[in-house]
Design an enzyme around this catalytic site. Structure first.
Site, short mmCIF file in Angstrom:
data_model
loop_
_atom_site.label_atom_id
_atom_site.label_comp_id
_atom_site.label_asym_id
_atom_site.label_seq_id
_atom_site.Cartn_x
_atom_site.Cartn_y
_atom_site.Cartn_z
N ASP A 220 -9.92 -0.80 6.91
CA ASP A 220 -10.55 0.22 7.75
C ASP A 220 -11.17 -0.45 8.97
OD1 ASP A 220 -10.01 2.45 6.14
OD2 ASP A 220 -11.83 2.16 4.96
N ARG B 38 -5.44 1.19 -4.83
CA ARG B 38 -4.60 0.64 -3.76
C ARG B 38 -4.58 -0.87 -3.79
NH1 ARG B 38 -9.41 3.10 -0.43
NH2 ARG B 38 -9.26 4.34 -2.26
N ASP C 52 -6.62 -1.86 1.43
CA ASP C 52 -7.11 -0.87 2.38
C ASP C 52 -7.78 -1.66 3.50
OD1 ASP C 52 -7.79 1.69 3.38
OD2 ASP C 52 -9.76 1.59 2.44
N ARG D 54 0.84 -1.19 0.00
CA ARG D 54 0.00 0.00 0.00
C ARG D 54 0.87 1.24 0.00
NH1 ARG D 54 -5.17 2.08 2.13
NH2 ARG D 54 -5.15 4.21 1.38
#
Length: 173
Positions: free
Chosen positions: A99, A94, A97, A85
């Site tokens: 989150d 990307r 990711d 990343r």
């Protein structure tokens, strides 16, 4: 510290997207203080924010952790970096990711980690996989299922079950 149930959103739209998500799940499971409990199916999802890029593969994983929120965030960021990343532009392409969507029932307005994730309740690419594993989870007094039902159909149209290479594949979209 006591263990906390947390939900993480994983996404990739570069290279071997399926491989990056698999590697992220494996690295999360191997990380000290994290136990991966369940993973949603993979979903092929239209990009949001910056729309002139490849579609994503997304999923949600449920983890149990004894890490503090900032430690969990640091672990997720180390995994992102280890899997290539690079943060060039907001909402840009990307390899990976990760989150943090929720951390137990913790609510935080910290600029480095807002919990629950500030945009998760507007995003089909988060709510569809989250509903696959935790439809009755409550966030701000409503279930994930209710938030999902309130999304506009055009938002939902951008999320389809992923079909790997082979007959009926959408792997190259």
């Amino acid at each position: 510290m006591t263990e906390v149930l947390s939900y993480l959103s994983l996404g990739s739209n570069m290279g071997d997207r399926e491989g990056y998500l698999r590697a992220a799940r494996e690295r999360l499971a191997a990380a000290p203080g994290i136990q991966v409990l369940r993973s949603s199916p993979l979903y092929h999802t239209r990009p949001v924010g910056k729309t002139d890029q490849a579609w994503f593969l997304n999923q949600v994983v449920e983890v149990k952790t004894n890490l503090r929120p900032e430690e969990l965030l640091a672990t997720c960021q180390r995994i992102e970096e280890a899997l290539g990343r690079v943060r060039h532009e907001r909402w840009g392409p990307r390899t990976l990711d990760i989150d943090i969507l929720t951390y137990g029932t913790l609510q935080s307005d910290d600029p480095h980690l807002t919990l629950p994730h500030p945009r998760m309740l507007e995003r089909a690419f988060v709510l569809v996989p989250l509903a696959a594993i935790a439809p009755e989870m409550q966030i701000a007094g409503k279930t994930v299922r209710k938030y999902l039902a309130a999304l506009p159909s055009e938002e939902l149209d951008g999320v389809v079950p992923y079909r790997p290479r082979g007959e009926g594949s959408n792997a190259d979209v």
